[in-house]
Design a protein around this motif. Structure first.
Motif, mmCIF file in Angstrom:
data_model
loop_
_atom_site.group_PDB
_atom_site.id
_atom_site.type_symbol
_atom_site.label_atom_id
_atom_site.label_comp_id
_atom_site.label_asym_id
_atom_site.label_seq_id
_atom_site.Cartn_x
_atom_site.Cartn_y
_atom_site.Cartn_z
ATOM 1 N N GLU A 130 0.832 -1.207 0.000
ATOM 2 C CA GLU A 130 0.000 0.000 0.000
ATOM 3 C C GLU A 130 0.868 1.260 0.000
ATOM 4 O O GLU A 130 0.537 2.243 -0.659
ATOM 5 C CB GLU A 130 -0.930 0.004 1.214
ATOM 6 C CG GLU A 130 -2.042 -1.011 1.148
ATOM 7 C CD GLU A 130 -2.868 -1.065 2.413
ATOM 8 O OE1 GLU A 130 -2.593 -0.288 3.366
ATOM 9 O OE2 GLU A 130 -3.801 -1.880 2.473
ATOM 10 N N ALA A 156 2.290 1.745 -3.479
ATOM 11 C CA ALA A 156 1.235 2.215 -4.385
ATOM 12 C C ALA A 156 0.915 3.689 -4.130
ATOM 13 O O ALA A 156 0.735 4.469 -5.080
ATOM 14 C CB ALA A 156 -0.019 1.357 -4.218
ATOM 15 N N ALA A 157 0.859 4.095 -2.849
ATOM 16 C CA ALA A 157 0.567 5.498 -2.518
ATOM 17 C C ALA A 157 1.712 6.403 -2.959
ATOM 18 O O ALA A 157 1.480 7.523 -3.428
ATOM 19 C CB ALA A 157 0.333 5.646 -1.014
ATOM 20 N N ARG A 158 2.956 5.937 -2.824
ATOM 21 C CA ARG A 158 4.106 6.732 -3.257
ATOM 22 C C ARG A 158 4.075 6.940 -4.775
ATOM 23 O O ARG A 158 4.328 8.034 -5.264
ATOM 24 C CB ARG A 158 5.405 6.036 -2.844
ATOM 25 C CG ARG A 158 6.631 6.891 -3.083
ATOM 26 C CD ARG A 158 7.912 6.226 -2.598
ATOM 27 N NE ARG A 158 7.904 6.112 -1.139
ATOM 28 C CZ ARG A 158 8.236 5.013 -0.465
ATOM 29 N NH1 ARG A 158 8.582 3.932 -1.115
ATOM 30 N NH2 ARG A 158 8.206 5.000 0.833
ATOM 31 N N LYS A 159 3.722 5.875 -5.520
ATOM 32 C CA LYS A 159 3.636 5.986 -6.978
ATOM 33 C C LYS A 159 2.504 6.912 -7.397
ATOM 34 O O LYS A 159 2.621 7.645 -8.379
ATOM 35 C CB LYS A 159 3.443 4.602 -7.605
ATOM 36 C CG LYS A 159 4.707 3.760 -7.608
ATOM 37 C CD LYS A 159 4.464 2.421 -8.271
ATOM 38 C CE LYS A 159 5.725 1.571 -8.263
ATOM 39 N NZ LYS A 159 5.484 0.236 -8.847
ATOM 40 N N ALA A 160 1.397 6.875 -6.652
ATOM 41 C CA ALA A 160 0.243 7.714 -6.979
ATOM 42 C C ALA A 160 0.434 9.152 -6.497
ATOM 43 O O ALA A 160 -0.329 10.039 -6.871
ATOM 44 C CB ALA A 160 -1.026 7.120 -6.367
ATOM 45 N N GLY A 161 1.420 9.378 -5.632
ATOM 46 C CA GLY A 161 1.666 10.716 -5.104
ATOM 47 C C GLY A 161 0.721 11.109 -3.993
ATOM 48 O O GLY A 161 0.548 12.281 -3.702
ATOM 49 N N THR A 162 0.092 10.145 -3.351
ATOM 50 C CA THR A 162 -0.860 10.426 -2.269
ATOM 51 C C THR A 162 -0.292 10.087 -0.890
ATOM 52 O O THR A 162 -1.024 10.115 0.090
ATOM 53 C CB THR A 162 -2.167 9.625 -2.475
ATOM 54 O OG1 THR A 162 -1.847 8.228 -2.526
ATOM 55 C CG2 THR A 162 -2.862 10.052 -3.754
#
Length: 110
Positions: free
Chosen positions: A24, A27-33
């Motif tokens: 998770e 995934a959040a780092r890739k999405a920038g969130t």
């Protein structure tokens, strides 16, 4: 659940959730969130500390510094405080002039 004991089950669950949280986070780092990490850090004896504030050179503004604990000067006991503690301990001990036992101890004489 795999694992025959409660300990093994706990180890398995920790491994499972660590992997899930890591995925998770990626995934959040890739999405920038991904939210910013907390400025609080564990200091001496595991107590949380907050970065200290330092004034900028030639300015009244304060800047955070993560190298110093929030309270830069530890509390220092003065000589007067030490003497007051010593006096209180002496007055309330069996050596004090005002000493009275909490209850009377009766002794049996056979």
């Amino acid at each position: 659940m795999p694992g025959s004991t409660a300990y093994e089950e706990g180890v398995w669950k920790e491994h499972y959730w660590s992997g899930k949280w890591a995925k998770e986070t990626v995934a959040a780092r890739k999405a920038g969130t991904l939210k910013a990490p907390s400025p609080w850090r564990l200091g001496k004896l595991g107590r949380p500390t907050y970065p200290a504030l330092k004034p900028l050179a030639g300015s009244n503004a304060l800047v955070r510094s993560s190298t110093e604990p929030f309270l830069a000067n530890p509390m220092v006991t003065t000589h007067m405080q030490t003497e007051m503690k010593r006096s209180f301990c002496l007055d309330t001990s069996v050596l004090g002039a005002k000493y009275t036992p909490a209850h009377k101890i009766t002794r049996r004489m056979d």
